[in-house]
Design a protein around this motif. Sequence first.
Motif, mmCIF file in Angstrom:
data_model
loop_
_atom_site.group_PDB
_atom_site.id
_atom_site.type_symbol
_atom_site.label_atom_id
_atom_site.label_comp_id
_atom_site.label_asym_id
_atom_site.label_seq_id
_atom_site.Cartn_x
_atom_site.Cartn_y
_atom_site.Cartn_z
ATOM 1 N N LEU A 129 -2.246 3.528 -6.667
ATOM 2 C CA LEU A 129 -2.783 2.678 -6.088
ATOM 3 C C LEU A 129 -3.892 2.024 -6.846
ATOM 4 O O LEU A 129 -4.536 2.718 -7.172
ATOM 5 C CB LEU A 129 -3.977 3.476 -4.384
ATOM 6 N N ARG A 130 -4.287 0.394 -6.896
ATOM 7 C CA ARG A 130 -5.765 0.256 -8.089
ATOM 8 C C ARG A 130 -6.454 -0.830 -6.955
ATOM 9 O O ARG A 130 -6.279 -0.606 -5.673
ATOM 10 C CB ARG A 130 -5.141 -1.064 -8.896
ATOM 11 N N ALA A 131 -7.003 -0.828 -7.831
ATOM 12 C CA ALA A 131 -8.235 -1.886 -6.963
ATOM 13 C C ALA A 131 -7.783 -3.241 -6.034
ATOM 14 O O ALA A 131 -8.504 -3.624 -5.554
ATOM 15 C CB ALA A 131 -9.368 -2.377 -8.381
ATOM 16 N N GLY A 132 -6.676 -3.556 -6.578
ATOM 17 C CA GLY A 132 -6.223 -5.046 -6.198
ATOM 18 C C GLY A 132 -6.396 -4.331 -5.005
ATOM 19 O O GLY A 132 -6.051 -5.232 -3.877
ATOM 20 N N LEU A 136 1.275 -1.100 0.032
ATOM 21 C CA LEU A 136 -0.180 -0.167 0.226
ATOM 22 C C LEU A 136 1.077 1.220 0.476
ATOM 23 O O LEU A 136 0.271 2.823 -0.952
ATOM 24 C CB LEU A 136 -0.838 -0.210 1.161
ATOM 25 N N PHE A 137 2.113 1.593 0.758
ATOM 26 C CA PHE A 137 2.566 2.483 0.993
ATOM 27 C C PHE A 137 3.318 2.697 -0.130
ATOM 28 O O PHE A 137 4.095 3.566 -0.757
ATOM 29 C CB PHE A 137 3.747 2.145 1.912
ATOM 30 N N SER A 138 3.724 1.403 -0.666
ATOM 31 C CA SER A 138 4.731 1.872 -2.244
ATOM 32 C C SER A 138 3.810 1.747 -2.585
ATOM 33 O O SER A 138 4.487 2.029 -4.354
ATOM 34 C CB SER A 138 5.330 0.391 -2.505
ATOM 35 N N GLY A 139 2.435 2.150 -3.538
ATOM 36 C CA GLY A 139 1.772 2.507 -4.514
ATOM 37 C C GLY A 139 1.473 4.314 -3.872
ATOM 38 O O GLY A 139 0.640 4.813 -5.167
ATOM 39 N N LEU A 140 1.974 4.805 -3.125
ATOM 40 C CA LEU A 140 1.831 6.067 -3.187
ATOM 41 C C LEU A 140 2.931 6.672 -3.257
ATOM 42 O O LEU A 140 2.842 8.506 -3.337
ATOM 43 C CB LEU A 140 1.965 6.434 -1.154
ATOM 44 N N ILE A 150 -8.576 -3.752 -2.730
ATOM 45 C CA ILE A 150 -9.630 -4.733 -1.785
ATOM 46 C C ILE A 150 -8.499 -5.902 -1.063
ATOM 47 O O ILE A 150 -8.922 -6.071 0.118
ATOM 48 C CB ILE A 150 -9.443 -5.468 -3.346
ATOM 49 N N GLY A 151 -7.088 -5.880 -1.025
ATOM 50 C CA GLY A 151 -6.138 -6.503 -0.386
ATOM 51 C C GLY A 151 -6.355 -5.888 1.068
ATOM 52 O O GLY A 151 -6.396 -6.648 1.622
ATOM 53 N N ALA A 152 -6.523 -4.729 0.732
ATOM 54 C CA ALA A 152 -6.266 -4.309 1.887
ATOM 55 C C ALA A 152 -7.560 -4.204 2.877
ATOM 56 O O ALA A 152 -7.235 -4.410 3.788
ATOM 57 C CB ALA A 152 -6.284 -2.751 1.891
ATOM 58 N N LEU A 153 -8.266 -4.288 2.355
ATOM 59 C CA LEU A 153 -10.020 -4.701 2.803
ATOM 60 C C LEU A 153 -9.547 -5.900 4.067
ATOM 61 O O LEU A 153 -10.748 -6.461 4.504
ATOM 62 C CB LEU A 153 -11.634 -4.789 2.493
ATOM 63 N N LEU A 154 -9.307 -7.140 2.758
ATOM 64 C CA LEU A 154 -9.075 -8.862 3.382
ATOM 65 C C LEU A 154 -8.703 -8.711 4.598
ATOM 66 O O LEU A 154 -8.499 -8.865 5.131
ATOM 67 C CB LEU A 154 -8.699 -9.399 2.492
ATOM 68 N N GLY A 155 -7.017 -7.923 4.651
ATOM 69 C CA GLY A 155 -6.139 -7.502 5.810
ATOM 70 C C GLY A 155 -6.457 -7.643 6.900
ATOM 71 O O GLY A 155 -6.434 -7.956 7.849
ATOM 72 N N PHE A 156 -7.052 -5.828 6.516
ATOM 73 C CA PHE A 156 -8.159 -5.520 8.238
ATOM 74 C C PHE A 156 -9.016 -6.291 8.304
ATOM 75 O O PHE A 156 -9.811 -6.567 8.809
ATOM 76 C CB PHE A 156 -8.924 -3.678 7.458
ATOM 77 N N ALA A 157 -9.820 -7.003 7.354
ATOM 78 C CA ALA A 157 -10.771 -8.160 7.775
ATOM 79 C C ALA A 157 -10.074 -8.972 8.592
ATOM 80 O O ALA A 157 -11.133 -9.334 9.790
ATOM 81 C CB ALA A 157 -11.953 -8.112 6.996
ATOM 82 N N GLY A 158 -9.137 -9.233 8.032
ATOM 83 C CA GLY A 158 -8.357 -10.527 9.039
ATOM 84 C C GLY A 158 -8.250 -10.310 10.027
ATOM 85 O O GLY A 158 -8.257 -10.923 11.751
ATOM 86 N N ALA A 159 -7.563 -9.143 10.367
ATOM 87 C CA ALA A 159 -6.552 -8.487 11.745
ATOM 88 C C ALA A 159 -8.571 -8.034 13.009
ATOM 89 O O ALA A 159 -8.411 -8.289 14.226
ATOM 90 C CB ALA A 159 -6.459 -6.266 11.822
ATOM 91 N N ARG A 219 -0.277 -9.046 -6.555
ATOM 92 C CA ARG A 219 -0.509 -9.425 -7.694
ATOM 93 C C ARG A 219 -1.063 -8.086 -8.367
ATOM 94 O O ARG A 219 -0.566 -7.744 -9.613
ATOM 95 C CB ARG A 219 -1.445 -9.882 -7.744
ATOM 96 N N ALA A 220 -1.781 -6.826 -7.491
ATOM 97 C CA ALA A 220 -1.827 -5.874 -8.434
ATOM 98 C C ALA A 220 -0.639 -5.131 -8.447
ATOM 99 O O ALA A 220 -0.724 -4.602 -9.945
ATOM 100 C CB ALA A 220 -2.670 -5.225 -7.205
ATOM 101 N N SER A 221 0.686 -5.012 -7.607
ATOM 102 C CA SER A 221 1.038 -3.850 -8.363
ATOM 103 C C SER A 221 2.131 -5.030 -9.678
ATOM 104 O O SER A 221 2.428 -3.713 -10.091
ATOM 105 C CB SER A 221 2.254 -4.083 -7.019
#
Length: 301
Positions: A118-121, A108-112, A124-133, A283-285
């Motif tokens: 930042l892309r859709a992937g 996420l930070f590298s996308g900035l 979505i990946g961030a949302l999944l990770g936060f859901a896991g937390a 994968r998005a990156s």
Amino acid sequence: MTRAAATAIGFTAILLWALLALFTVGSAPVPPLQLNAICFTIGGAIGLVWCAARPGGFARMLAPGWKVIAFGTTGLFGYHLLYFSALRVAPPAQAGLIAYLWPLFIVLFSGLLPGEKLRAGHIIGALLGFAGAAVVITGDGGGFTREWALGYGLAFACALTWSSYSVLSRRLGTAPSEVVTLFCLASALLSVVAHLALEQTAWPQGTLGWASMIALGLGPVGLAFYTWDIGMKRGNIQLLGTASYAAPLLSTLALVLADVAKPTEWLAASALLISLGAALAARASRRAAKLTSPKSKSPTG
């Protein structure tokens, strides 16, 4: 050294880091700063032996200058202080999984960074990770527990620290792997001073406790730094980056096999969500990199 050999060496760091939580639990009741001091002293000693065995090793260790040394020391010292503290005041499996949000944050930070986006992937990946937390914090039907809030917060800060350190390190350019020795020794010195000022000294309990603390310094907080540095600089970075997303699963499995954590469905779901989120963001990156590379453009532009 071939690229394949460097990649294999780098992969050993992931295996060693999978044991970080287990050895941290085993080293109790040693307080975080004291544990930092001991482990980084062992890790620094490994580096000194390595430098002595290589012609010009000590010269390369000192070559990068104080800015690189200060930056590396801050990253290693801060991350492990937060990590050890988190696992002392919260359930280790849960706190460890939250700390392993760092691969996702790196993406996420590298996308900035300049030239990236930042892309859709990534989202979505961030949302999944936060859901896991969220699952690991509120699972088992118990909801949020204030008793462990500090530990979970420290684990989250831990993930932010290592990911920020990793992304910002790109601005410093490459440095010889030998400089990791100074990172460890400087972190050990800082930890000793802070421990004497802030903590009560305590030592491991029994043979298992001492073995855990020594193994922590030899492996996850020692040799792993050097092997990872070699892998990052000479190996297949994409392969190693993808493999690092297995660390939450491996770490949780090690705790379960050692009977430190219970193999609940909530723990499994959290580990899978955090790993899947990080992998999806990565994968998005990779797809973005392929689309923007010169080879992906047509001859007519």
